[in-house]
Write a protein that holds these residues in place. Structure first.
Motif, PDB file in Angstrom:
ATOM      1  N   SER A  13      13.218  14.688  37.850  1.00 17.96           N
ATOM      2  CA  SER A  13      12.690  15.248  36.789  1.00 17.96           C
ATOM      3  C   SER A  13      11.585  15.851  37.188  1.00 17.96           C
ATOM      4  CB  SER A  13      12.230  14.444  35.835  1.00 17.96           C
ATOM      5  OG  SER A  13      13.171  13.589  35.304  1.00 17.96           O
ATOM      6  N   TYR A  14      11.121  17.095  36.933  1.00 13.86           N
ATOM      7  CA  TYR A  14       9.827  17.808  36.936  1.00 13.86           C
ATOM      8  C   TYR A  14       9.090  17.891  35.701  1.00 13.86           C
ATOM      9  CZ  TYR A  14      12.292  20.017  41.110  1.00 13.86           C
ATOM     10  OH  TYR A  14      12.918  20.082  42.208  1.00 13.86           O
ATOM     11  N   GLY A  15       8.139  17.013  35.445  1.00 12.59           N
ATOM     12  CA  GLY A  15       7.392  16.719  34.488  1.00 12.59           C
ATOM     13  C   GLY A  15       8.236  15.925  33.511  1.00 12.59           C
ATOM     14  N   LYS A  18      14.376  16.625  32.812  1.00 15.32           N
ATOM     15  CA  LYS A  18      15.154  15.707  33.844  1.00 15.32           C
ATOM     16  C   LYS A  18      16.448  16.909  34.287  1.00 15.32           C
ATOM     17  CE  LYS A  18      16.064  11.490  32.385  1.00 15.32           C
ATOM     18  NZ  LYS A  18      16.777  10.689  31.478  1.00 15.32           N
ATOM     19  N   VAL A  19      16.061  17.102  35.685  1.00 14.91           N
ATOM     20  CA  VAL A  19      17.033  17.802  36.054  1.00 14.91           C
ATOM     21  C   VAL A  19      18.375  17.210  36.630  1.00 14.91           C
ATOM     22  CG1 VAL A  19      17.439  19.641  37.852  1.00 14.91           C
ATOM     23  CG2 VAL A  19      15.363  19.564  36.610  1.00 14.91           C
ATOM     24  N   LEU A  20      18.180  16.306  37.241  1.00 19.04           N
ATOM     25  CA  LEU A  20      19.510  15.659  37.704  1.00 19.04           C
ATOM     26  C   LEU A  20      19.279  13.925  37.064  1.00 19.04           C
ATOM     27  CD1 LEU A  20      19.730  16.299  41.545  1.00 19.04           C
ATOM     28  CD2 LEU A  20      20.618  17.542  39.809  1.00 19.04           C
ATOM     29  N   GLY A  37      27.672  25.856  38.964  1.00 22.88           N
ATOM     30  CA  GLY A  37      26.916  25.426  37.682  1.00 22.88           C
ATOM     31  C   GLY A  37      26.207  26.643  37.120  1.00 22.88           C
ATOM     32  N   ARG A  38      25.612  26.518  35.895  1.00 16.09           N
ATOM     33  CA  ARG A  38      25.034  27.935  35.409  1.00 16.09           C
ATOM     34  C   ARG A  38      23.628  27.737  36.173  1.00 16.09           C
ATOM     35  NH1 ARG A  38      27.377  29.870  31.794  1.00 16.09           N
ATOM     36  NH2 ARG A  38      28.909  28.577  30.443  1.00 16.09           N
ATOM     37  N   SER A  39      22.906  28.802  36.159  1.00 20.32           N
ATOM     38  CA  SER A  39      21.680  29.169  36.786  1.00 20.32           C
ATOM     39  C   SER A  39      20.637  27.936  35.845  1.00 20.32           C
ATOM     40  CB  SER A  39      21.269  30.487  36.487  1.00 20.32           C
ATOM     41  OG  SER A  39      19.827  30.632  37.038  1.00 20.32           O
ATOM     42  N   GLY A  40      19.799  27.120  36.839  1.00 22.10           N
ATOM     43  CA  GLY A  40      18.951  26.357  36.210  1.00 22.10           C
ATOM     44  C   GLY A  40      19.692  24.844  35.880  1.00 22.10           C
ATOM     45  N   SER A  41      20.866  24.801  36.563  1.00 22.23           N
ATOM     46  CA  SER A  41      21.500  23.654  36.258  1.00 22.23           C
ATOM     47  C   SER A  41      21.149  22.695  37.343  1.00 22.23           C
ATOM     48  CB  SER A  41      23.033  23.973  36.126  1.00 22.23           C
ATOM     49  OG  SER A  41      23.390  24.227  37.475  1.00 22.23           O
ATOM     50  N   GLY A  42      20.445  22.892  38.390  1.00 16.53           N
ATOM     51  CA  GLY A  42      19.942  21.464  39.355  1.00 16.53           C
ATOM     52  C   GLY A  42      20.500  21.909  40.549  1.00 16.53           C
ATOM     53  N   LYS A  43      21.198  23.055  40.732  1.00 16.85           N
ATOM     54  CA  LYS A  43      22.029  23.062  42.439  1.00 16.85           C
ATOM     55  C   LYS A  43      21.067  23.222  43.649  1.00 16.85           C
ATOM     56  CE  LYS A  43      24.063  27.131  41.051  1.00 16.85           C
ATOM     57  NZ  LYS A  43      23.386  27.284  39.702  1.00 16.85           N
ATOM     58  N   THR A  44      20.020  23.835  43.319  1.00 15.97           N
ATOM     59  CA  THR A  44      18.986  24.067  44.425  1.00 15.97           C
ATOM     60  C   THR A  44      18.471  22.651  44.524  1.00 15.97           C
ATOM     61  OG1 THR A  44      18.934  26.473  43.901  1.00 15.97           O
ATOM     62  CG2 THR A  44      17.255  25.248  45.403  1.00 15.97           C
ATOM     63  N   THR A  45      17.990  22.011  43.588  1.00 17.92           N
ATOM     64  CA  THR A  45      17.442  20.774  43.304  1.00 17.92           C
ATOM     65  C   THR A  45      17.959  19.799  44.226  1.00 17.92           C
ATOM     66  OG1 THR A  45      16.452  21.250  41.406  1.00 17.92           O
ATOM     67  CG2 THR A  45      16.523  18.911  41.945  1.00 17.92           C
ATOM     68  N   LEU A  46      19.511  19.820  43.769  1.00 17.60           N
ATOM     69  CA  LEU A  46      20.241  18.647  44.635  1.00 17.60           C
ATOM     70  C   LEU A  46      20.498  18.932  45.960  1.00 17.60           C
ATOM     71  CD1 LEU A  46      22.352  16.647  44.740  1.00 17.60           C
ATOM     72  CD2 LEU A  46      24.186  18.311  44.044  1.00 17.60           C
TER      73      LEU A  46
END
Ligand code: ADP
Length: 348
Positions: A13-15, A18-20, A37-46
């Motif tokens: 989570s960021y703040g 919840k991203v993943l 996945g859509r933009s902002g879905s958390g691909k880069t985070t993963l």
């Protein structure tokens, strides 16, 4: 199977966002997994959690059967290729390719020649500097550098997105050939669904913090987990239907249902599943209304002869077989369809 990459219960989570949310994903050894996945879905985070640039709130990352919790990024044996501009501008191609290698290997000229050959670049490129290369060539060098250290896992973060169409196709071919030749376990992040379907052995769809479907490109395209995945990986046309278990009866003929469904509803089919025939053949008759010509193929907007109401739907057909506007045709369906029942909550 040993090796590969496996994440289990990954949360971030960021703040308060919840991203993943307890994400599981296995990338089989020696194969390319495309993450979409859509933009902002958390691909880069993963990808950043796998690489160790960020720490997960919960969950585990295993690479080549080693747990990564206490392993810093530089010890994870990962080759990372970002979108663009990752080469060191003050180093030659040779210097870039051998950057991560022990000193002795860096002086071995065969290493550079072998790596350049792997990514289909002439050995004379070794003396050039990054600014003397096209964007596609730079990405090939970035991959050569990533593969030179024989990593356990290659992470590609939209590596072709900054390239124009022609360069993109060539670069994609060279990169996938190099990955296949080295049997590298790879996770590719892309927002381009066609790219994912064409390159990957496995396509994984990220939505609402989890992988909603992971499977072969054929499975994800032909047997999507739900209508949102179905719409994400390709065009759809909706046809009203009576759902009778393993078959749907539609105004243009029956079609098989992979997941049984009952009652009044509709089916979602790909435009290429609507087959255009002569008016005498086919299950139903229709009139071609508009044609969207795309060269190799085209989309036909059809008005179906119906006893009551209007039914319009879309067919895709090879460019040379497209009907003319106003032409009468026959129609039937092939393949299997996803049932869409009214009232089912839709998640975005
Ligand atoms: P994708 O790569 O699928 O486009 P990202 O992983 O970049 O998605 O982002 C997922 C969500 O997390 C987005 O809503 C984004 O704004 C948010 N996010 C990503 N990184 C940070 C960060 N460092 N701090 C706060 N929010 C972030």
């Amino acid at each position: 199977m040993s090796g590969g990459m496996k994440v289990t219960g990954l949360a971030k989570s960021y703040g308060t966002a919840k991203v993943l949310d307890g994400l599981d994903l296995t990338a089989p050894a020696g194969q390319l997994t495309a993450l979409i996945g859509r933009s902002g879905s958390g691909k880069t985070t993963l990808l950043r959690l796998i690489a160790g640039f960020d720490r997960p709130d919960a969950g585990t990352v295993m690479i080549a059967d080693r747990p990564m919790a206490d392993v810093p990024p530089e010890r994870r044996r990962i080759g990372y290729v970002p979108q663009e501009g990752s080469l060191f501008p003050h180093l030659t191609v040779a210097g870039n390719v051998t950057f991560g290698l022990p000193r002795r290997a860096r002086r071995d000229r065969h290493v550079v020649a072998d790596m350049l050959e792997l990514v289909a670049l002439d050995h004379r490129y070794a003396r050039r500097y990054p600014h003397q290369l096209s964007g596609g060539e730079q990405q090939r060098v970035a991959l050569a550098r990533a593969l030179a250290t024989r990593p356990d896992l290659v992470l590609l973060d939209e590596p072709f997105s900054a390239l124009d169409a022609e360069l993109r196709a060539d670069t994609r071919r060279a990169v996938t050939a190099a990955l296949a030749a080295t049997a590298a376990t790879t996770v590719l992040v892309t927002h381009d669904q066609a790219e994912a379907l064409s390159l990957a052995a496995q396509v994984a769809v990220l939505r609402d913090g989890v992988i909603v479907q992971a499977g072969s490109p054929e499975a994800v395209y032909r047997r999507p987990a739900d209508d949102v995945v179905a719409a994400f990986v390709g065009e759809l046309t909706m046809i009203p239907a009576q759902l009778t278990g393993d078959t749907a009866e539609t105004p243009i003929g029956p079609i098989a249902l992979p997941h049984p469904a009952y009652g009044d509803g509709a089916v979602l089919v790909r435009p290429e599943q609507v087959m255009i025939t002569d008016p005498e053949n086919g299950f139903a008759r229709a009139k071609a209304v508009t044609i969207d010509f795309r060269g190799h193929d085209g989309l036909v907007e059809l008005l179906v002869d119906a006893e009551r109401g209007h039914l319009t739907l879309t067919a895709r057909t090879a460019g040379q077989l497209l009907p003319a506007p106003g032409q009468r045709v026959g129609l039937h369906l092939t393949g299997t369809a996803l049932a869409s029942t009214p009232g089912k909550p839709r998640r975005k």
